[in-house]
Design a protein around this motif. Structure first.
Motif, PDB file in Angstrom:
ATOM      1  N   LEU A  43       0.822  -1.197   0.000  1.00 19.38           N
ATOM      2  CA  LEU A  43       0.000   0.000   0.000  1.00 19.38           C
ATOM      3  C   LEU A  43       0.862   1.255   0.000  1.00 19.38           C
ATOM      4  CD1 LEU A  43      -2.874   1.120   0.200  1.00 19.38           C
ATOM      5  CD2 LEU A  43      -2.616   1.059   2.673  1.00 19.38           C
ATOM      6  N   ASN A  44       0.590   2.167  -0.894  1.00 18.50           N
ATOM      7  CA  ASN A  44       1.231   3.484  -0.949  1.00 18.50           C
ATOM      8  C   ASN A  44       0.227   4.417  -1.607  1.00 18.50           C
ATOM      9  OD1 ASN A  44       2.719   5.808  -1.347  1.00 18.50           O
ATOM     10  ND2 ASN A  44       4.470   4.771  -2.252  1.00 18.50           N
ATOM     11  N   ARG A  45      -0.732   4.891  -0.822  1.00 16.79           N
ATOM     12  CA  ARG A  45      -1.737   5.839  -1.292  1.00 16.79           C
ATOM     13  C   ARG A  45      -1.722   7.045  -0.378  1.00 16.79           C
ATOM     14  NH1 ARG A  45      -7.033   2.391  -1.722  1.00 16.79           N
ATOM     15  NH2 ARG A  45      -5.766   0.782  -0.795  1.00 16.79           N
ATOM     16  N   PHE A  46      -1.933   8.212  -0.959  1.00 16.97           N
ATOM     17  CA  PHE A  46      -1.839   9.448  -0.201  1.00 16.97           C
ATOM     18  C   PHE A  46      -2.941  10.379  -0.682  1.00 16.97           C
ATOM     19  CE2 PHE A  46      -0.061  13.511   1.043  1.00 16.97           C
ATOM     20  CZ  PHE A  46       0.703  13.236   2.166  1.00 16.97           C
ATOM     21  N   GLY A  47      -3.677  10.947   0.240  1.00 14.54           N
ATOM     22  CA  GLY A  47      -4.697  11.929  -0.083  1.00 14.54           C
ATOM     23  C   GLY A  47      -4.466  13.182   0.739  1.00 14.54           C
ATOM     24  N   LEU A  48      -4.710  14.337   0.144  1.00 15.46           N
ATOM     25  CA  LEU A  48      -4.433  15.593   0.831  1.00 15.46           C
ATOM     26  C   LEU A  48      -5.288  16.700   0.233  1.00 15.46           C
ATOM     27  CD1 LEU A  48      -2.284  16.895   2.879  1.00 15.46           C
ATOM     28  CD2 LEU A  48      -1.141  17.657   0.802  1.00 15.46           C
ATOM     29  N   ASP A  49      -5.917  17.493   1.097  1.00 20.43           N
ATOM     30  CA  ASP A  49      -6.568  18.727   0.676  1.00 20.43           C
ATOM     31  C   ASP A  49      -5.609  19.854   0.999  1.00 20.43           C
ATOM     32  OD1 ASP A  49      -8.892  17.429  -0.058  1.00 20.43           O
ATOM     33  OD2 ASP A  49      -9.929  17.840   1.820  1.00 20.43           O
ATOM     34  N   GLY A  50      -5.488  20.802   0.086  1.00 18.68           N
ATOM     35  CA  GLY A  50      -4.592  21.907   0.341  1.00 18.68           C
ATOM     36  C   GLY A  50      -4.739  23.010  -0.685  1.00 18.68           C
ATOM     37  N   ILE A  54       2.150  22.426  -2.085  1.00 20.51           N
ATOM     38  CA  ILE A  54       0.783  22.486  -1.574  1.00 20.51           C
ATOM     39  C   ILE A  54       0.829  22.674  -0.064  1.00 20.51           C
ATOM     40  CG2 ILE A  54      -1.379  21.209  -1.333  1.00 20.51           C
ATOM     41  CD1 ILE A  54      -0.433  19.630  -3.888  1.00 20.51           C
ATOM     42  N   ALA A  55       0.095  23.678   0.427  1.00 20.37           N
ATOM     43  CA  ALA A  55      -0.007  23.926   1.869  1.00 20.37           C
ATOM     44  C   ALA A  55      -1.275  23.267   2.390  1.00 20.37           C
ATOM     45  CB  ALA A  55      -0.039  25.422   2.147  1.00 20.37           C
ATOM     46  N   HIS A  56      -1.139  22.567   3.505  1.00 22.15           N
ATOM     47  CA  HIS A  56      -2.264  21.869   4.129  1.00 22.15           C
ATOM     48  C   HIS A  56      -2.460  22.407   5.541  1.00 22.15           C
ATOM     49  CE1 HIS A  56      -4.841  18.586   5.482  1.00 22.15           C
ATOM     50  NE2 HIS A  56      -4.091  18.555   6.557  1.00 22.15           N
ATOM     51  N   LEU A  57      -3.729  22.588   5.942  1.00 20.31           N
ATOM     52  CA  LEU A  57      -4.081  23.010   7.299  1.00 20.31           C
ATOM     53  C   LEU A  57      -5.358  22.291   7.688  1.00 20.31           C
ATOM     54  CD1 LEU A  57      -3.894  24.868   9.804  1.00 20.31           C
ATOM     55  CD2 LEU A  57      -5.135  26.591   8.481  1.00 20.31           C
ATOM     56  N   ASP A  90       3.609  21.814   4.451  1.00 25.73           N
ATOM     57  CA  ASP A  90       3.757  22.058   3.022  1.00 25.73           C
ATOM     58  C   ASP A  90       4.280  20.777   2.405  1.00 25.73           C
ATOM     59  OD1 ASP A  90       3.064  24.654   3.606  1.00 25.73           O
ATOM     60  OD2 ASP A  90       5.077  25.455   3.380  1.00 25.73           O
ATOM     61  N   VAL A  91       3.700  20.383   1.285  1.00 24.99           N
ATOM     62  CA  VAL A  91       4.078  19.141   0.615  1.00 24.99           C
ATOM     63  C   VAL A  91       4.514  19.462  -0.807  1.00 24.99           C
ATOM     64  CG1 VAL A  91       3.218  16.900  -0.191  1.00 24.99           C
ATOM     65  CG2 VAL A  91       2.482  17.794   2.029  1.00 24.99           C
ATOM     66  N   HIS A  92       5.655  18.918  -1.189  1.00 23.37           N
ATOM     67  CA  HIS A  92       6.118  19.065  -2.569  1.00 23.37           C
ATOM     68  C   HIS A  92       5.447  17.974  -3.393  1.00 23.37           C
ATOM     69  CE1 HIS A  92       8.760  20.380  -5.753  1.00 23.37           C
ATOM     70  NE2 HIS A  92       8.945  19.105  -6.058  1.00 23.37           N
ATOM     71  N   ALA A  93       4.925  18.357  -4.560  1.00 19.23           N
ATOM     72  CA  ALA A  93       4.227  17.399  -5.411  1.00 19.23           C
ATOM     73  C   ALA A  93       4.744  17.481  -6.842  1.00 19.23           C
ATOM     74  CB  ALA A  93       2.723  17.670  -5.386  1.00 19.23           C
ATOM     75  N   VAL A  94       4.635  16.360  -7.543  1.00 16.38           N
ATOM     76  CA  VAL A  94       4.994  16.290  -8.956  1.00 16.38           C
ATOM     77  C   VAL A  94       3.868  15.579  -9.692  1.00 16.38           C
ATOM     78  CG1 VAL A  94       7.480  16.278  -8.534  1.00 16.38           C
ATOM     79  CG2 VAL A  94       6.269  14.112  -8.692  1.00 16.38           C
ATOM     80  N   GLY A 114      -2.899  29.633  -5.226  1.00 17.98           N
ATOM     81  CA  GLY A 114      -4.037  29.999  -4.396  1.00 17.98           C
ATOM     82  C   GLY A 114      -5.241  29.095  -4.579  1.00 17.98           C
ATOM     83  N   ALA A 115      -5.209  28.235  -5.597  1.00 11.89           N
ATOM     84  CA  ALA A 115      -6.321  27.317  -5.839  1.00 11.89           C
ATOM     85  C   ALA A 115      -6.351  26.215  -4.779  1.00 11.89           C
ATOM     86  CB  ALA A 115      -6.201  26.695  -7.223  1.00 11.89           C
ATOM     87  N   ALA A 116      -7.558  25.872  -4.336  1.00  6.04           N
ATOM     88  CA  ALA A 116      -7.739  24.773  -3.387  1.00  6.04           C
ATOM     89  C   ALA A 116      -7.892  23.475  -4.175  1.00  6.04           C
ATOM     90  CB  ALA A 116      -8.968  25.017  -2.528  1.00  6.04           C
ATOM     91  N   LEU A 117      -7.136  22.455  -3.762  1.00  7.56           N
ATOM     92  CA  LEU A 117      -7.148  21.171  -4.457  1.00  7.56           C
ATOM     93  C   LEU A 117      -7.421  20.026  -3.500  1.00  7.56           C
ATOM     94  CD1 LEU A 117      -3.899  21.365  -6.653  1.00  7.56           C
ATOM     95  CD2 LEU A 117      -6.219  22.050  -7.285  1.00  7.56           C
ATOM     96  N   ARG A 118      -8.034  18.979  -4.018  1.00  6.60           N
ATOM     97  CA  ARG A 118      -8.096  17.670  -3.359  1.00  6.60           C
ATOM     98  C   ARG A 118      -7.194  16.776  -4.188  1.00  6.60           C
ATOM     99  NH1 ARG A 118     -13.127  15.351  -0.589  1.00  6.60           N
ATOM    100  NH2 ARG A 118     -12.060  16.574   0.983  1.00  6.60           N
ATOM    101  N   CYS A 119      -6.131  16.281  -3.571  1.00 10.82           N
ATOM    102  CA  CYS A 119      -5.086  15.553  -4.287  1.00 10.82           C
ATOM    103  C   CYS A 119      -5.066  14.088  -3.892  1.00 10.82           C
ATOM    104  CB  CYS A 119      -3.718  16.148  -3.953  1.00 10.82           C
ATOM    105  SG  CYS A 119      -3.570  17.900  -4.340  1.00 10.82           S
ATOM    106  N   GLU A 120      -4.737  13.237  -4.854  1.00  8.43           N
ATOM    107  CA  GLU A 120      -4.536  11.814  -4.612  1.00  8.43           C
ATOM    108  C   GLU A 120      -3.288  11.375  -5.353  1.00  8.43           C
ATOM    109  OE1 GLU A 120      -7.945   9.582  -5.803  1.00  8.43           O
ATOM    110  OE2 GLU A 120      -9.313  10.846  -4.650  1.00  8.43           O
ATOM    111  N   GLY A 121      -2.579  10.428  -4.760  1.00  9.11           N
ATOM    112  CA  GLY A 121      -1.392   9.906  -5.408  1.00  9.11           C
ATOM    113  C   GLY A 121      -0.637   8.960  -4.503  1.00  9.11           C
TER     114      GLY A 121
END
Length: 97
Positions: free
Chosen positions: A2-9, A31-34, A49-53, A68-75
Motif C-alpha cells: 500500500l502506498n496511497r496518499f490523499g491531501l486537501d490543500g 501544496i499547503a495543508h491546514l 507544506d508538501v512538494h508534489a509532482v 491559491g487554488a484549493a485542491l483535493r489531491c490523490e497519489g
C-alpha cells in the motif's frame, strides 16, 4: 504494498510545464495543508507544506491551476530525488475545490 496518499490543500507555488527526455509532460508544485486531526483522544492542528509532482495528462491539467487554488489531491509518495531522503507526492489525480 500500500502506498496511497490523499491531501486537501492550497497551491502555494507551481513550476512551468516541462517535458522529460522521453517527451512526457511534467510539473512540480508545492501544496499547503491546514486541518484539525484526531490524535490520542484529542484534537491536533496540522500544518504542513508538501512538494508534489505530476506527469502526463495530470501535469498538463495542473499547469492550468493558479497559485491559491484549493485542491483535493490523490497519489503516492516516492523519493523526491533518487539519492535523497525527502519524499514528494506524485499526483495521479486532483480536483479543484
Amino acid at each position: 504494498m500500500l502506498n496511497r496518499f490523499g491531501l486537501d490543500g492550497v497551491v502555494i507555488g507551481i513550476g512551468d510545464l516541462r517535458h522529460t527526455p522521453a517527451g512526457v509532460p511534467a510539473i512540480e508544485c508545492d501544496i499547503a495543508h491546514l486541518s484539525m486531526q484526531a490524535e490520542a483522544g484529542g484534537e491536533r492542528r496540522v500544518e504542513c507544506d508538501v512538494h508534489a509532482v505530476a506527469f502526463g495528462d495530470v501535469a498538463v491539467a495542473l499547469s492550468r491551476v493558479a497559485v491559491g487554488a484549493a485542491l483535493r489531491c490523490e497519489g503516492f509518495v516516492a523519493r523526491r530525488y533518487r539519492t535523497g531522503p525527502g519524499v514528494a507526492l506524485h499526483l495521479t489525480r486532483f480536483e479543484q475545490n
